[in-house]
Design an enzyme around this catalytic site. Structure first.
Site, PDB file in Angstrom:
ATOM      1  N   LYS A  88     -30.637  19.771 -39.721  1.00  0.00           N
ATOM      2  CA  LYS A  88     -29.865  19.911 -38.497  1.00  0.00           C
ATOM      3  C   LYS A  88     -29.960  21.366 -38.040  1.00  0.00           C
ATOM      4  O   LYS A  88     -29.915  22.289 -38.870  1.00  0.00           O
ATOM      5  CB  LYS A  88     -28.402  19.526 -38.768  1.00  0.00           C
ATOM      6  CG  LYS A  88     -27.513  19.546 -37.525  1.00  0.00           C
ATOM      7  CD  LYS A  88     -26.090  19.099 -37.857  1.00  0.00           C
ATOM      8  CE  LYS A  88     -25.199  19.033 -36.633  1.00  0.00           C
ATOM      9  NZ  LYS A  88     -23.818  18.615 -36.970  1.00  0.00           N
ATOM     10  N   SER A 167     -22.039  14.857 -34.079  1.00  0.00           N
ATOM     11  CA  SER A 167     -22.991  15.786 -33.521  1.00  0.00           C
ATOM     12  C   SER A 167     -24.358  15.786 -34.206  1.00  0.00           C
ATOM     13  O   SER A 167     -25.309  16.320 -33.643  1.00  0.00           O
ATOM     14  CB  SER A 167     -22.410  17.199 -33.572  1.00  0.00           C
ATOM     15  OG  SER A 167     -22.233  17.621 -34.901  1.00  0.00           O
ATOM     16  N   SER A 191     -19.178  14.188 -37.984  1.00  0.00           N
ATOM     17  CA  SER A 191     -20.551  14.324 -37.470  1.00  0.00           C
ATOM     18  C   SER A 191     -21.677  13.911 -38.403  1.00  0.00           C
ATOM     19  O   SER A 191     -22.836  13.880 -37.977  1.00  0.00           O
ATOM     20  CB  SER A 191     -20.795  15.758 -37.025  1.00  0.00           C
ATOM     21  OG  SER A 191     -20.200  15.953 -35.770  1.00  0.00           O
TER      22      SER A 191
HETATM   23  N1  GLN Z   1     -16.885  14.654 -32.698  1.00  0.00           N
HETATM   24  C1  GLN Z   1     -16.130  15.701 -33.304  1.00  0.00           C
HETATM   25  C2  GLN Z   1     -16.082  16.895 -32.385  1.00  0.00           C
HETATM   26  O1  GLN Z   1     -16.574  16.801 -31.312  1.00  0.00           O
HETATM   27  C3  GLN Z   1     -16.695  16.052 -34.653  1.00  0.00           C
HETATM   28  C4  GLN Z   1     -17.833  16.969 -34.600  1.00  0.00           C
HETATM   29  C5  GLN Z   1     -18.319  17.382 -35.956  1.00  0.00           C
HETATM   30  O2  GLN Z   1     -17.972  16.781 -36.961  1.00  0.00           O
HETATM   31  N2  GLN Z   1     -19.094  18.448 -35.978  1.00  0.00           N
HETATM   32  O3  GLN Z   1     -15.563  17.906 -32.719  1.00  0.00           O
END
Ligand code: GLN
Length: 511
Positions: A88, A167, A191
């Site tokens: 990532k 994400s 994420s």
């Molecule tokens: N969807 C969540 C956010 O927008 C989690 C994102 C994540 O785990 N990096 O913060």
């Protein structure tokens, strides 16, 4: 592009092999790391329209593969040697640029590798995995559909008109489409688990502190955690064994616990019971709040189907309650932006990142550089975070959220008095259409309902493929463990995957 949701029969091309299978062939000498690496690089090129990759460098990858082949030729036999993966783009890497999906970090080159990257890589002391490139993600890991990347949207390989989740959407799409056998992800509020669920792969977010955060571009430091994404629990176990472990000189929040060989644990021992009844004695808690009207019926049906498989394996289902589940959304969306506003203050156009071309004085330079470099969602979170931390609002929002966070963590401990593992959906729906929620931040936030509470508590959680829902889209089952119980989660998931084949289904787009 048409819907590509019908599973195709499994053939045994190189890219259909998982991490463990590739490692076995590499160790036996029947293929070389250079051959495997070249094969995956070709596939990545053929499937560029998925938008999963932000950086590739075939020369770098092939040089790493040659280094792995040299170690294999010298007789080294370690579990991941020569197997490729991709990272990532929030893990900093010396050999590839790192953008965190943001224009702010366009063309940024880190002078060092993240701890997780060096633990997995071909350098000294590393597990010997070859890096195929860097994977797309929401800007600074803020998002649930990968639509907040400053670069390109990622398509879900099961239906290219839909999001892959976020994400870690590039990681999930690349694994699901067999462009990589495994990938790293990060999980702050879901994420790893949510994109794994939406693309039909396996992913685990370990206990907070299990993996070093050194070299992970920081979003919300009290929540951020690295973890593996792959097709099976066994492959995740192999990766996590290399990724995890204390990093006392570089991340003071990394747990001071000895490294664990999760994969050997999985294969050599049964976590519970006997071979006929491998999960006998495992109590799976079902929080009533995870099975209510907020969850789409197709998702609930798949989740319940998977749970009855667990029962066949000997597990028992018990009802538990996590009464503050609903509050996890406002609590998370106060705490995470608060920490983000602090972490992102380093991007000032002086020390890192984008600097505006024209400005009148220093504060104009800050203002223009930050306005140009950050996308809408990062800007929104900086503003929310600054607000909830400001004098006069701190007690009402930030402090209050911290107090409820503690109560959420306590609720889990109450539930774990009655069960070993908690299960439920990962996402209230299957993957949605690209564009459907892109103008509605709150709709994205609400989709995080089942992943945020365990993140706030710092607990390990995973998503495993559990069938298909509306539109033939994958559904994941979430398993949440108590602190440090990654081995238990992986063990339960592995037994489930020995008995089912959801995790082996491949989207038509990966043909
Ligand atoms: N969807 C969540 C956010 O927008 C989690 C994102 C994540 O785990 N990096 O913060």
């Amino acid at each position: 592009m048409s819907s590509l949701s019908s599973p195709r029969p499994l053939n045994l091309d190189l890219h259909d092999l998982g991490v463990a299978q590739l490692a076995a062939r590499l160790a036996a000498g029947s293929i070389s790391s250079v051959e495997v690496t070249q094969h995956f690089l070709n596939r990545i090129g053929q499937h560029a329209q998925l938008g999963a990759f932000l950086a590739l460098d075939a020369e770098v990858s092939l040089a790493q593969a040659r280094a792995a082949d040299a170690r294999l030729a010298a007789g080294e036999r370690t579990p991941l040697l020569g197997v490729p993966l991709a990272h990532k783009d929030v893990f900093v890497t010396r050999d590839f640029p790192t953008t965190a999906g943001s224009k702010m970090l366009a063309n940024y080159r880190s002078p060092f590798d993240a701890t997780v990257v060096s633990r997995l890589g071909v350098g000294p002391g590393g597990a010997g995995m070859v890096t195929l490139g860097k994977l797309n993600c929401d800007e600074f890991a803020m998002g649930s559909g990968n639509e907040n990347s400053a670069y390109q949207k990622v398509q879900n390989p099961w239906d290219t008109s839909r999001v892959p989740g976020g994400s870690s959407g590039g990681s999930a799409a690349a694994v699901a489409a067999r462009l990589v056998p495994a990938a790293t992800g990060t999980d702050t509020g879901g994420s790893i688990r949510q994109p794994a669920s939406l693309t039909g792969i396996t992913g685990i977010k370990p206990t907070y502190g299990r993996c070093s955060r050194y070299g992970m571009v920081a979003f919300a430091s009290s929540l951020d955690q690295a973890g593996p994404m792959a097709r099976s629990a066994l492959d995740c176990a192999l990766l996590l064994s290399a990724m995890a472990g204390p990093d006392p000189d570089r991340d003071s929040t990394s747990l001071d616990l000895p490294a664990v060989d999760y994969a050997t644990d999985l294969i050599a021992t049964r976590v519970y019971g006997t071979s006929a009844n491998p999960l006998k004695g495992l109590r799976i808690g079902l929080p009533t709040q995870f099975f209510g009207a907020g969850c789409a019926p197709d998702v609930l049906a798949a989740v319940r189907g998977a749970l009855s498989e667990f029962e066949k394996l000997g597990a028992t289902l018990v009802d538990v309650s996590l009464p503050l589940t609903e509050l996890s959304i406002p609590v998370y969306y106060v705490i995470a932006p608060a920490e983000a506003s602090s972490n992102l203050s380093r991007f000032d156009g002086v020390r890192y990142g984008h600097r505006a071309a024209n400005y009148t004085d220093l504060s104009d330079m800050y203002k223009k550089s930050r306005s140009q470099g950050f996308g809408d969602e990062a800007t929104r979170r900086i503003m929310i975070g600054t607000y909830v931390l400001s004098h006069g609002y701190y007690d009402a929002y930030y402090l209050k959220a911290q107090k409820i966070r503690r109560l959420i963590a306590q609720d889990f401990q109450t539930a774990f008095a009655e069960c070993d593992v908690i299960a439920g959906p990962v996402s209230p729906t299957v993957a949605w259409k690209i564009g459907e929620k892109s103008d509605d931040p709150v709709a994205n936030y609400l989709a995080d309902i089942y992943t945020l509470s365990s993140s706030l508590a710092g607990l390990p959680g995973m998503s495993i493929p559990a069938g298909f829902g509306e539109g033939g889209m994958p559904v994941g089952l979430q398993l949440i463990g108590n602190y440090f119980k990654e081995a238990q989660l992986l063990g339960a998931a592995h037994q489930f995957q020995l008995a089912t084949d959801w995790h082996q289904k491949a989207p038509g787009a990966s043909a």
